[in-house]
Structure formats: C-alpha cells, structure tokens
Design a protein around this motif. Structure first.
Motif, PDB file in Angstrom:
ATOM      1  N   TYR A  16      -3.764   1.421  -3.227  1.00 47.48           N
ATOM      2  CA  TYR A  16      -4.549   1.571  -2.168  1.00 47.48           C
ATOM      3  C   TYR A  16      -4.846   0.411  -1.339  1.00 47.48           C
ATOM      4  O   TYR A  16      -4.955   0.727  -0.297  1.00 47.48           O
ATOM      5  N   LYS A  17      -5.053  -0.585  -2.193  1.00 43.78           N
ATOM      6  CA  LYS A  17      -5.390  -2.028  -1.291  1.00 43.78           C
ATOM      7  C   LYS A  17      -4.731  -3.068  -1.966  1.00 43.78           C
ATOM      8  O   LYS A  17      -4.663  -3.170  -3.270  1.00 43.78           O
TER       9      LYS A  17
ATOM     10  N   LYS B 188      -3.627   5.167   4.342  1.00 46.82           N
ATOM     11  CA  LYS B 188      -4.364   4.687   5.293  1.00 46.82           C
ATOM     12  C   LYS B 188      -5.408   5.698   5.915  1.00 46.82           C
ATOM     13  O   LYS B 188      -6.674   5.257   6.094  1.00 46.82           O
TER      14      LYS B 188
ATOM     15  N   THR C  66       2.012   6.795   2.635  1.00 44.81           N
ATOM     16  CA  THR C  66       1.519   5.619   3.526  1.00 44.81           C
ATOM     17  C   THR C  66       0.220   6.203   4.313  1.00 44.81           C
ATOM     18  O   THR C  66      -0.719   5.712   4.461  1.00 44.81           O
TER      19      THR C  66
ATOM     20  N   VAL D 165       0.879  -1.035   0.152  1.00 46.88           N
ATOM     21  CA  VAL D 165       0.296  -0.033  -0.192  1.00 46.88           C
ATOM     22  C   VAL D 165       0.859   1.470   0.057  1.00 46.88           C
ATOM     23  O   VAL D 165       1.913   1.243   0.598  1.00 46.88           O
TER      24      VAL D 165
ATOM     25  N   MET E 177      -8.200   4.971   3.513  1.00 50.23           N
ATOM     26  CA  MET E 177      -8.883   3.616   3.612  1.00 50.23           C
ATOM     27  C   MET E 177      -9.958   3.848   4.888  1.00 50.23           C
ATOM     28  O   MET E 177     -10.934   3.306   4.947  1.00 50.23           O
ATOM     29  N   THR E 178      -9.366   4.391   5.919  1.00 57.96           N
ATOM     30  CA  THR E 178     -10.217   4.528   7.234  1.00 57.96           C
ATOM     31  C   THR E 178     -10.971   5.737   7.377  1.00 57.96           C
ATOM     32  O   THR E 178     -12.120   5.580   8.146  1.00 57.96           O
TER      33      THR E 178
END
Length: 165
Positions: free
Chosen positions: A79-80, A136, A132, A60, A139-140
């Motif tokens: 991204y994932k 993250k 990074t 990622v 994503m979160t």
C-alpha cells in the motif's frame, strides 16, 4: 495429517517448506485461500505463484507474502513504501493492514496469478495498471474506495459464496 493418502498443513507448517523451495530457486504455486484479496483475487478459484525476493525492489501495488512478528503469514498488496524501506501492506478487501513491515519480513513476491488455467502477469500491462490505480484510489480517496468495494460485495456476494465450494 488426514489419512495415508492426504496431508493437511497449516500455513505455519507449509511455509517453511515453501521457503526451502524458494531458496533453491524454484517458484511455488499455492491455491488462494481466504477473502482478504477480494475482489481481484477469489478464494478457491485463483492460485498465486511465489518467487524468491532476491533483493527485488518493491513498488506500490506489488503483492508479497510476508511473515508477521507473531509468526503468522499473509499475502497482501503493498500500500505504501516508506523512505526507510519499510512497507504498509493490506488486503484488497481490507481497510486496516500491517504497517512498517521490514524487507527482511518479506518471504516472497507474487509475479503472476493463475486463473482458470491462464497466467495473469502482475508486473505489467492491464492488470498492473488496474492494481496500481486501485491502490492509489485507496490512498487518496479511501471513502470512495470503501464504497466501491461495498457495492462490489453486494452485487457479487452470491458468486463469492459459491466460490467457497
């Protein structure tokens, strides 16, 4: 072709030549075109260095050049990483990306960026930590990331427009 001294190529025309050089073990530097990687990479200011994949493991935050099913190319950030070794990839300024990209669709890896004549190492240090962390956050807390990006665009819209020259 523009004239006897200048040549203009589309990405579809250029990338087979780039892939040929990568297969020979050479790195290839390309100027960044487009705004999908804003705010971290800027159109007409930054250049990317492409290096062959060579079975490199992908994490990622890594930036990769890939070829879509339809034949177009893009350079975006991972991204994932899925357990089946496929990837979701998206531009830093985008909130909809490409999903389930297979490893065999990855053309090159971006280990460094050239900005104003200076190399930025994308694999470690401050740059890697920021990239990074940003991924993250996306994503979160996607809404927070989207709001921060909108604020950035408003505050720095003029500098982005001026980089178009």
């Amino acid at each position: 072709m523009l004239d006897d001294k200048n040549l203009s190529l589309t990405m579809r025309e250029l990338m087979p030549l780039v892939e040929e050089e990568l297969k020979k073990g050479k790195d290839v530097m390309l100027p960044l075109k487009g705004f999908s990687m804003t705010p971290f990479l800027i159109h007409n200011r930054d250049s990317i260095v492409l290096t062959a994949m060579n079975s490199r493991s992908i994490r990622v935050g890594d930036m990769v050049m890939f070829k879509r099913e339809g034949g177009s190319y893009a350079m975006h950030r991972v991204y994932k990483v899925h357990s089946d070794n496929t990837f979701d990839i998206v531009g830093d300024a985008q909130f909809v990306g490409d999903k389930n990209i297979r490893y065999d669709m990855l053309v090159a890896y971006v280990p460094k960026v050239i900005r104003n004549g200076r190399e930025i190492d994308c694999e470690k240090g401050f740059w890697r930590t920021v990239m990074t962390g940003y991924m993250k956050l996306r994503m979160t807390h996607p809404l927070t990331a989207e709001r921060l990006l909108k604020i950035y665009r408003i505050l720095f819209a003029r500098s982005l427009e001026n980089s178009n020259e």
